[in-house]
Design a protein around this motif. Structure first.
Motif, mmCIF file in Angstrom:
data_model
loop_
_atom_site.group_PDB
_atom_site.id
_atom_site.type_symbol
_atom_site.label_atom_id
_atom_site.label_comp_id
_atom_site.label_asym_id
_atom_site.label_seq_id
_atom_site.Cartn_x
_atom_site.Cartn_y
_atom_site.Cartn_z
ATOM 1 N N ASN A 1 41.199 -0.186 40.636
ATOM 2 C CA ASN A 1 42.093 -0.412 41.746
ATOM 3 C C ASN A 1 41.990 0.696 42.785
ATOM 4 O O ASN A 1 42.064 0.468 43.988
ATOM 5 C CB ASN A 1 43.517 -0.432 41.177
ATOM 6 C CG ASN A 1 44.388 -1.369 41.954
ATOM 7 O OD1 ASN A 1 43.932 -1.981 42.914
ATOM 8 N ND2 ASN A 1 45.635 -1.476 41.547
ATOM 9 N N VAL A 2 41.818 1.904 42.285
ATOM 10 C CA VAL A 2 41.739 3.078 43.145
ATOM 11 C C VAL A 2 40.571 2.928 44.126
ATOM 12 O O VAL A 2 40.637 3.341 45.276
ATOM 13 C CB VAL A 2 41.629 4.361 42.277
ATOM 14 C CG1 VAL A 2 40.337 4.409 41.483
ATOM 15 C CG2 VAL A 2 41.760 5.599 43.115
ATOM 16 N N VAL A 3 39.508 2.272 43.667
ATOM 17 C CA VAL A 3 38.347 2.039 44.529
ATOM 18 C C VAL A 3 38.715 1.062 45.641
ATOM 19 O O VAL A 3 38.409 1.285 46.816
ATOM 20 C CB VAL A 3 37.147 1.503 43.706
ATOM 21 C CG1 VAL A 3 35.989 1.120 44.623
ATOM 22 C CG2 VAL A 3 36.700 2.544 42.679
ATOM 23 N N ASP A 4 39.414 -0.013 45.273
ATOM 24 C CA ASP A 4 39.811 -1.005 46.278
ATOM 25 C C ASP A 4 40.705 -0.384 47.348
ATOM 26 O O ASP A 4 40.557 -0.660 48.531
ATOM 27 C CB ASP A 4 40.548 -2.173 45.607
ATOM 28 C CG ASP A 4 39.637 -2.925 44.644
ATOM 29 O OD1 ASP A 4 38.439 -3.050 44.958
ATOM 30 O OD2 ASP A 4 40.110 -3.361 43.595
ATOM 31 N N VAL A 5 41.608 0.469 46.901
ATOM 32 C CA VAL A 5 42.515 1.119 47.846
ATOM 33 C C VAL A 5 41.724 2.019 48.797
ATOM 34 O O VAL A 5 41.921 1.994 50.016
ATOM 35 C CB VAL A 5 43.598 1.927 47.094
ATOM 36 C CG1 VAL A 5 44.421 2.757 48.072
ATOM 37 C CG2 VAL A 5 44.492 1.000 46.290
ATOM 38 N N ALA A 6 40.809 2.793 48.242
ATOM 39 C CA ALA A 6 40.018 3.703 49.074
ATOM 40 C C ALA A 6 39.145 2.930 50.059
ATOM 41 O O ALA A 6 39.008 3.327 51.219
ATOM 42 C CB ALA A 6 39.154 4.600 48.187
ATOM 43 N N VAL A 7 38.587 1.819 49.614
ATOM 44 C CA VAL A 7 37.752 1.013 50.508
ATOM 45 C C VAL A 7 38.608 0.438 51.633
ATOM 46 O O VAL A 7 38.194 0.436 52.800
ATOM 47 C CB VAL A 7 37.014 -0.113 49.730
ATOM 48 C CG1 VAL A 7 36.350 -1.092 50.702
ATOM 49 C CG2 VAL A 7 35.961 0.474 48.797
ATOM 50 N N ARG A 8 39.795 0.000 51.297
ATOM 51 C CA ARG A 8 40.685 -0.560 52.315
ATOM 52 C C ARG A 8 40.995 0.492 53.391
ATOM 53 O O ARG A 8 40.971 0.223 54.588
ATOM 54 C CB ARG A 8 41.978 -1.048 51.652
ATOM 55 C CG ARG A 8 42.694 -2.125 52.457
ATOM 56 C CD ARG A 8 43.946 -2.611 51.741
ATOM 57 N NE ARG A 8 43.677 -3.011 50.370
ATOM 58 C CZ ARG A 8 44.473 -2.743 49.335
ATOM 59 N NH1 ARG A 8 45.592 -2.057 49.509
ATOM 60 N NH2 ARG A 8 44.165 -3.153 48.127
ATOM 61 N N ARG A 9 41.251 1.716 52.928
ATOM 62 C CA ARG A 9 41.560 2.798 53.880
ATOM 63 C C ARG A 9 40.357 3.141 54.751
ATOM 64 O O ARG A 9 40.484 3.409 55.945
ATOM 65 C CB ARG A 9 41.976 4.049 53.118
ATOM 66 C CG ARG A 9 43.326 3.888 52.493
ATOM 67 C CD ARG A 9 43.687 5.188 51.849
ATOM 68 N NE ARG A 9 45.108 5.359 51.815
ATOM 69 C CZ ARG A 9 45.725 6.274 51.097
ATOM 70 N NH1 ARG A 9 45.024 7.127 50.379
ATOM 71 N NH2 ARG A 9 47.024 6.373 51.107
ATOM 72 N N LEU A 10 39.201 3.145 54.121
ATOM 73 C CA LEU A 10 37.983 3.456 54.872
ATOM 74 C C LEU A 10 37.720 2.372 55.923
ATOM 75 O O LEU A 10 37.394 2.668 57.069
ATOM 76 C CB LEU A 10 36.794 3.564 53.905
ATOM 77 C CG LEU A 10 35.440 3.910 54.537
ATOM 78 C CD1 LEU A 10 35.477 5.289 55.202
ATOM 79 C CD2 LEU A 10 34.324 3.862 53.496
ATOM 80 N N ARG A 11 37.908 1.128 55.496
ATOM 81 C CA ARG A 11 37.710 0.013 56.422
ATOM 82 C C ARG A 11 38.650 0.083 57.619
ATOM 83 O O ARG A 11 38.280 -0.259 58.742
ATOM 84 C CB ARG A 11 37.976 -1.305 55.707
ATOM 85 C CG ARG A 11 36.768 -1.860 55.045
ATOM 86 C CD ARG A 11 37.154 -3.119 54.317
ATOM 87 N NE ARG A 11 35.988 -3.899 53.991
ATOM 88 C CZ ARG A 11 35.969 -4.784 53.001
ATOM 89 N NH1 ARG A 11 37.035 -4.981 52.252
ATOM 90 N NH2 ARG A 11 34.871 -5.459 52.763
#
Ligand code: CA
Length: 223
Positions: free
Chosen positions: A187-197
């Motif tokens: 989940n932590v990866v999804d959150v980080a990707v969302r922020r990067l996007r």
């Protein structure tokens, strides 16, 4: 320092695994060429110790596959002290070799030398479409606009850029960006990707970061 050992003889593989682990290296073992190829694609190693005589995909074939994409130092093991073998291995891009049987001290000396030599100079900047990333200055711009990324966002973007066009699994991203295994919580990866996007893609019409359903994420200007 992570070392991959590709060796089908269980006894030798065990011996290398045990010795190198005791010498302080993180060691992964593949007992055949296919598993070796899989591991090379899934994670990053500082050195690969490759037996040449393997069932199925042999060491030469695996070496060619590795060299198409990676500059990881390769030390190959050959059972015959034949000049042709040594020449072939070095021509295919291996860095050094050892003839079996070898002493552990001899192997360790080669391993240390190869690891000291280190990887070739890394790229200093990436340009994908209108995204520019200067790794030395840690400067990211898109369409000329400066983007401010956190350290983790920068690390994530760097990983995606260095493997442009490749689908990266959440597990792989977690192990690279956080140096940890998030087997249970990607989940932590999804959150980080969302922020990067939100910084890199949302304000722009051309999207660079793509979700590949059931697999992971990919950075690509022309998906
Ligand atoms: Ca063998």
């Amino acid at each position: 320092m992570r070392i991959l050992v590709v060796e089908d003889e269980a006894k030798t593989a065990d011996y290398l695994h045990k010795g190198l682990s005791e010498s302080g290296y993180l060691v992964e073992v593949a007992l055949n060429g296919m598993d070796g190829q899989h591991l090379v694609q899934e994670s990053e190693f500082d050195l690969i110790i490759l037996d040449v005589m393997l069932p199925g995909l042999d060491g030469w074939q695996l070496l060619q596959i590795i060299r198409r994409k990676w500059q990881t130092p390769v030390l190959f093991l050959t059972a015959r002290d034949a000049v042709e073998d040594r020449v072939k291995g070095l021509e295919l891009g291996a860095d050094d070799y050892l003839v079996k049987p070898f002493s552990y001290a001899e192997l360790l000396a080669r391993v240390r030398t190869l690891l000291r030599r280190g990887p070739p100079r890394e790229v200093e900047q990436f340009v994908v479409a209108d995204l520019h990333v200067d790794l030395l200055k840690r400067k990211v711009t898109r369409a000329g606009e400066r983007l401010n990324l956190t350290n983790k966002e920068f690390a994530l973007l760097h990983l995606l850029l260095s493997r442009e066009g490749e689908v990266l699994s959440r597990t792989l991203i977690a192990s690279h960006v956080w140096q940890m295994n998030f087997d249970s919580d990607t989940n932590v990866v999804d959150v980080a990707v969302r922020r990067l996007r939100a910084k890199v893609d949302d304000p722009f019409s051309l999207k660079l970061i793509h979700t590949v359903r059931g697999m992971g994420y990919m950075l690509d200007a022309h998906p």
